[in-house]
Design an enzyme around this catalytic site. Structure first.
Site, PDB file in Angstrom:
ATOM      1  N   LYS A 160       0.725  -1.311  -0.113  1.00 57.97           N
ATOM      2  CA  LYS A 160       0.068   0.002  -0.072  1.00 57.97           C
ATOM      3  C   LYS A 160       0.784   1.313  -0.046  1.00 57.97           C
ATOM      4  O   LYS A 160       1.351   1.696   0.996  1.00 57.97           O
ATOM      5  CB  LYS A 160      -0.838  -0.103   1.272  1.00 57.97           C
ATOM      6  CG  LYS A 160      -2.087  -1.015   1.215  1.00 57.97           C
ATOM      7  CD  LYS A 160      -3.005  -0.862   2.428  1.00 57.97           C
ATOM      8  CE  LYS A 160      -4.095  -0.106   2.341  1.00 57.97           C
ATOM      9  NZ  LYS A 160      -4.955   0.000   1.572  1.00 57.97           N
TER      10      LYS A 160
HETATM   11  N1  PMP Z   1      -7.470  -3.462  -2.773  1.00 55.88           N
HETATM   12  C1  PMP Z   1      -7.134  -2.283  -2.760  1.00 55.88           C
HETATM   13  C2  PMP Z   1      -6.477  -1.440  -4.001  1.00 55.88           C
HETATM   14  C3  PMP Z   1      -7.310  -1.603  -1.488  1.00 55.88           C
HETATM   15  O1  PMP Z   1      -6.778  -0.294  -1.489  1.00 55.88           O
HETATM   16  C4  PMP Z   1      -7.740  -2.354  -0.341  1.00 55.88           C
HETATM   17  C5  PMP Z   1      -7.918  -1.713   1.021  1.00 55.88           C
HETATM   18  N2  PMP Z   1      -7.001  -1.874   1.653  1.00 55.88           N
HETATM   19  C6  PMP Z   1      -8.110  -3.706  -0.766  1.00 55.88           C
HETATM   20  C7  PMP Z   1      -8.036  -4.070  -2.001  1.00 55.88           C
HETATM   21  C8  PMP Z   1      -8.869  -4.671   0.566  1.00 55.88           C
HETATM   22  O2  PMP Z   1      -7.658  -4.795   1.383  1.00 55.88           O
HETATM   23  P1  PMP Z   1      -8.146  -5.045   2.861  1.00 55.88           P
HETATM   24  O3  PMP Z   1      -9.011  -6.148   2.820  1.00 55.88           O
HETATM   25  O4  PMP Z   1      -6.679  -5.418   3.590  1.00 55.88           O
HETATM   26  O5  PMP Z   1      -8.530  -3.810   3.508  1.00 55.88           O
END
Ligand code: PMP
Length: 309
Positions: A160
């Site tokens: 991220k």
């Molecule tokens: N894909 C993207 C591009 C995201 O930003 C997120 C949010 N973090 C997710 C998927 C989902 O990830 P998570 O379940 O870990 O929040």
């Protein structure tokens, strides 16, 4: 419109609580110019045992892993960051919150080599209802974006990284400008990748399929949670490449993410999904996710980081 945030009292900045309005950075900070930051999004839920951060360990691991790509040194251990989250929630009187840790390069040096640049770690939290609002109950209307998700050979899709979210923003802005709730991005090959800030699941009969990491998806923690809960509930769960045709002819579709939780999708590019209402399996997964995050699922209590605030 992005979603306005209600200012809280304090933000944790490099080990100290700072008044919300005083948590500022200099305009010449490297991260502002080049996107050199990494972040996480976690949620704390109220449970019968007290407030708990859902899957803190997995989120914090991804935070440290993301930081490595940019050579950001996080000068705090995960247990120190957990203490910081506890402090932020306590001092802002938050029993439930969205928690946003961010680490970014704040040196005043320009140019692209930032490996020696100093950085800051910040943790903010605020009350935030489910990200896609009404779509949580009504189902989201989605648009297949004309922007492709950047491939894993151009940036680490497992991380991220602030700058890489510009790609997601193009997709989200385009979808909203066209009157949709959310974008679905394809990968460079033309297979389904993910939402602009969520992973995606396709339901066909008793099969739940989600794109593999090779389709440039972020390894979502909610994605992993749903895969576990769905297999436990007796569904066949697979990571498979999904074509646009398969997406449009699925029985049900839903998005997963810490912010969006489990949000049904009822329409894609004007095509009704199933009967155009949130599907049975989707609702079962929504209920299961609500239970596990609120400590009502005894099998996965280890996913709760109790804060005892
Ligand atoms: N894909 C993207 C591009 C995201 O930003 C997120 C949010 N973090 C997710 C998927 C989902 O990830 P998570 O379940 O870990 O929040």
């Amino acid at each position: 419109m992005s979603i306005p945030i209600v200012p809280q009292r304090y933000i944790w900045v490099d080990g100290k609580l700072v008044q919300w309005g005083d948590a500022k950075i200099h305009i010449i900070s490297h991260a502002l110019h080049y996107g050199t930051g990494v972040f996480e999004g976690m949620r704390a839920y109220k449970t019968e045992m007290g407030t708990a951060i859902f899957r803190f360990k997995e989120h914090i691991k991804r935070f440290f892993d993301s930081a490595k790509f940019l050579k950001i040194h996080i000068g705090f251990s995960s247990s120190e960051l957990l203490d910081a989250c506890r402090t932020v929630l306590e001092q802002n009187d938050l029993e439930e919150a969205y928690i946003r840790p961010i680490a970014f390069k704040d040196c005043m040096a320009m140019g692209l080599n930032a490996s020696k640049c100093a950085s800051k770690v910040v943790i903010a939290a605020w009350p935030w209802s489910t990200y896609l609002g009404d779509a949580y109950t009504k189902g989201a209307r989605c648009m297949i974006s004309s922007w492709r998700r950047m491939p894993s050979f151009s940036f680490p899709t497992v991380a991220k990284i602030c700058g890489s979210y510009v790609n997601s923003q193009f997709a989200k802005m385009e979808a909203v400008e066209h009157g949709y709730d959310e974008a679905i991005m394809l990968d460079v090959r033309g297979y389904v990748s993910e939402g602009s800030g969520e992973n995606i699941f396709v339901v066909k009969g008793n099969r739940l399929m989600t794109p593999p990491l090779s389709a440039s998806v972020l390894p979502g923690i909610t994605r992993d949670t749903i895969m576990t809960l769905a297999s436990r509930a007796g569904y066949y769960v697979g990571e498979e490449d999904i074509t646009v045709g398969e997406l449009l002819t699925s029985d049900e579709l839903f998005l997963t993410g810490t912010a969006a939780e489990v949000t049904p999708v009822v329409e894609v590019n004007g095509h009704k999904i199933g009967d155009g209402k949130p599907g049975k399996v989707t609702l079962e997964m929504q209920r299961a996710y609500e239970a596990v995050t609120r400590g009502k699922d005894n099998v996965h209590l280890q996913w709760l980081e109790l804060l005892n605030t």
